[in-house]
Design a protein around this motif. Structure first.
Motif, short mmCIF file in Angstrom:
data_model
loop_
_atom_site.label_atom_id
_atom_site.label_comp_id
_atom_site.label_asym_id
_atom_site.label_seq_id
_atom_site.Cartn_x
_atom_site.Cartn_y
_atom_site.Cartn_z
N VAL A 222 0.85 -1.19 0.00
CA VAL A 222 0.00 0.00 0.00
C VAL A 222 0.89 1.24 0.00
O VAL A 222 1.71 1.43 0.90
CB VAL A 222 -0.94 0.02 1.22
CG1 VAL A 222 -1.78 1.29 1.24
CG2 VAL A 222 -1.83 -1.22 1.23
N TYR A 224 -0.65 4.36 -0.73
CA TYR A 224 -1.52 5.48 -0.32
C TYR A 224 -2.82 4.93 0.24
O TYR A 224 -3.40 3.99 -0.32
CB TYR A 224 -1.82 6.41 -1.49
CG TYR A 224 -2.69 7.58 -1.06
CD1 TYR A 224 -2.14 8.65 -0.37
CD2 TYR A 224 -4.06 7.59 -1.32
CE1 TYR A 224 -2.92 9.70 0.06
CE2 TYR A 224 -4.86 8.65 -0.90
CZ TYR A 224 -4.29 9.70 -0.21
OH TYR A 224 -5.07 10.74 0.23
N ALA A 225 -3.28 5.53 1.34
CA ALA A 225 -4.58 5.21 1.92
C ALA A 225 -5.11 6.50 2.54
O ALA A 225 -4.62 6.93 3.58
CB ALA A 225 -4.47 4.10 2.95
N ASN A 234 -12.47 8.09 -0.52
CA ASN A 234 -11.53 7.30 0.28
C ASN A 234 -10.84 6.30 -0.65
O ASN A 234 -11.49 5.40 -1.21
CB ASN A 234 -12.26 6.57 1.40
CG ASN A 234 -12.84 7.55 2.42
OD1 ASN A 234 -12.22 8.57 2.73
ND2 ASN A 234 -14.02 7.25 2.93
N VAL A 236 -7.48 3.75 -1.90
CA VAL A 236 -6.32 2.90 -1.62
C VAL A 236 -5.55 2.75 -2.93
O VAL A 236 -6.14 2.48 -3.98
CB VAL A 236 -6.72 1.51 -1.10
CG1 VAL A 236 -5.49 0.61 -0.95
CG2 VAL A 236 -7.43 1.63 0.24
N ILE A 238 -2.21 0.59 -4.45
CA ILE A 238 -1.27 -0.49 -4.18
C ILE A 238 -0.24 -0.53 -5.30
O ILE A 238 -0.59 -0.51 -6.48
CB ILE A 238 -1.99 -1.86 -4.08
CG1 ILE A 238 -2.99 -1.84 -2.93
CG2 ILE A 238 -0.98 -2.99 -3.89
CD1 ILE A 238 -3.84 -3.11 -2.84
N LEU A 254 -11.57 2.24 5.02
CA LEU A 254 -10.28 1.72 4.59
C LEU A 254 -9.75 0.78 5.67
O LEU A 254 -9.74 1.13 6.85
CB LEU A 254 -9.28 2.86 4.35
CG LEU A 254 -9.70 3.93 3.35
CD1 LEU A 254 -8.60 4.97 3.17
CD2 LEU A 254 -10.07 3.32 2.01
N LYS A 257 -3.25 0.40 5.78
CA LYS A 257 -2.55 1.66 5.95
C LYS A 257 -1.31 1.68 5.05
O LYS A 257 -0.88 0.64 4.53
CB LYS A 257 -2.16 1.89 7.41
CG LYS A 257 -1.31 0.77 7.99
CD LYS A 257 -1.09 0.99 9.48
CE LYS A 257 -0.27 -0.15 10.09
NZ LYS A 257 -0.06 0.05 11.55
N GLU A 258 -0.74 2.85 4.89
CA GLU A 258 0.40 2.99 4.00
C GLU A 258 1.59 2.14 4.46
O GLU A 258 1.83 1.98 5.64
CB GLU A 258 0.81 4.47 3.91
CG GLU A 258 -0.20 5.32 3.17
CD GLU A 258 0.22 6.77 3.03
OE1 GLU A 258 1.43 7.05 3.14
OE2 GLU A 258 -0.67 7.63 2.83
N ILE A 268 -9.27 -5.10 1.59
CA ILE A 268 -8.52 -3.88 1.91
C ILE A 268 -9.43 -2.70 2.24
O ILE A 268 -8.98 -1.70 2.79
CB ILE A 268 -7.60 -3.50 0.73
CG1 ILE A 268 -8.41 -3.29 -0.55
CG2 ILE A 268 -6.52 -4.55 0.54
CD1 ILE A 268 -7.60 -2.75 -1.71
N ALA A 269 -10.72 -2.82 1.89
CA ALA A 269 -11.65 -1.71 2.13
C ALA A 269 -13.07 -2.22 2.02
O ALA A 269 -13.31 -3.38 1.64
CB ALA A 269 -11.41 -0.58 1.12
#
Length: 301
Positions: A222, A224-225, A234, A236, A238, A254, A257-258, A268-269
């Protein structure tokens, strides 16, 4: 008659003397010499009003923006109005963390229009990366029967079993493994409701209900989140290797986390409607930062 003529002559002489005296009392102001930006004298005859000099008009601020010497070079990007670091990272297939490190950004929330950022890792041939991204696309156009699909799935499963996590692949982008296509999986259980369009919809849309699972399409890390990219809600992102990123937008929750490593099929979400007019998952695949049709990569169902 002679008396009036004599008096008129005296008055005329007095007035003339007054005018002459008045003219001689006006100070003789020298012109202000205009100077160029290096402090040297301007060309002969150039005059700048004193009030303009006092206001600073003759001394423009020509501070060079960071990275200006690299403008136009391969592997660098010039910031445009409306850009954010997240958007620049996504469009160039990189993580915001890497951009911050490569460009030594003290405040990543403040980038200036005209600033030039490095968007390819130091030591990487940017021209070669760009060329490869255009010429190595793998799209299987030959139809496969059910037996062929089963064989392909078995081959994919056996090939992906011993593969190292994508975190290691990302750490060595020059390695051969880092350039291979990941073993892809579907990011949502439902059907595709809106297909890829390079102009209007740079991914696939899956409609569903709030809380439906959003799954990682392949092993990766990841990068960015959060909700800092306008239009994505919101989000994500990867990074799977040195070539591929995937993005999952409009989530309500989410779950990663990053810098977290994830596996294909991991939740993941949860699907939502953040920054959208309906509940859906907007799913993108980026190859060297450029959107490509995910349907050409995802396995058959």
């Amino acid at each position: 008659m002679q008396k009036y003529s004599y008096r008129f002559t005296k008055i005329l002489l007095a007035a003339t003397a007054a005018i002459v005296a008045g003219c001689s009392s006006v100070p003789n102001k020298a012109p202000v010499e205009a100077r160029d930006i290096k402090g040297g004298a301007a060309k002969s005859g150039s005059v700048v009003p004193a009030q303009a000099v006092a206001a600073g008009a003759a001394a423009p601020d020509l501070k060079a923006l960071p990275g200006a010497e690299n403008a136009g070079k391969a592997g660098y990007y010039t910031v445009k109005p409306g850009d954010t670091l997240i958007r620049i990272a996504l469009d160039n297939g990189q993580s915001t963390r890497d951009l911050i490190k490569w460009n030594v950004l003290d405040n990543p929330n403040r980038i200036e229009v005209g600033q030039v950022l490095r968007v390819v890792a130091p030591g990487i041939d940017a021209a070669a990366v760009t060329s490869k991204s255009v010429t190595t696309a793998k799209v299987e156009s030959r139809p496969l029967d059910a037996k062929g699909n089963a064989a392909a799935a078995a081959a994919s499963s056996s090939a992906s079993a011993p593969a190292s996590p994508a975190v290691q692949a990302a750490a060595t982008p020059a390695s051969k493994e880092g350039d291979e296509d990941p073993a892809w999986g579907w990011p949502a259980a439902g059907p595709v409701n809106l297909g890829f369009d390079d102009q209007r919809n740079k991914g696939l849309a899956f409609f569903g209900k709030a809380g439906d699972a959003v799954l990682a399409a392949a092993d990766g890390r990841v990068v960015y989140a959060g909700s800092g990219l306008r239009g994505y809600g919101n989000l994500v992102i990867i990074k799977h290797n040195s070539t591929y990123l995937t993005a999952y937008a409009h989530n309500q929750t989410l779950l990663v986390k990053e810098d977290q490593a994830v596996r294909k099929g991991q939740k993941i979400a949860e699907m939502g409607s953040s920054d959208s007019d309906q509940v859906k998952l907007h799913f993108e695949v980026r190859k060297q930062g450029k959107p490509i049709d995910p349907a050409k990569l995802l396995p058959g169902r």
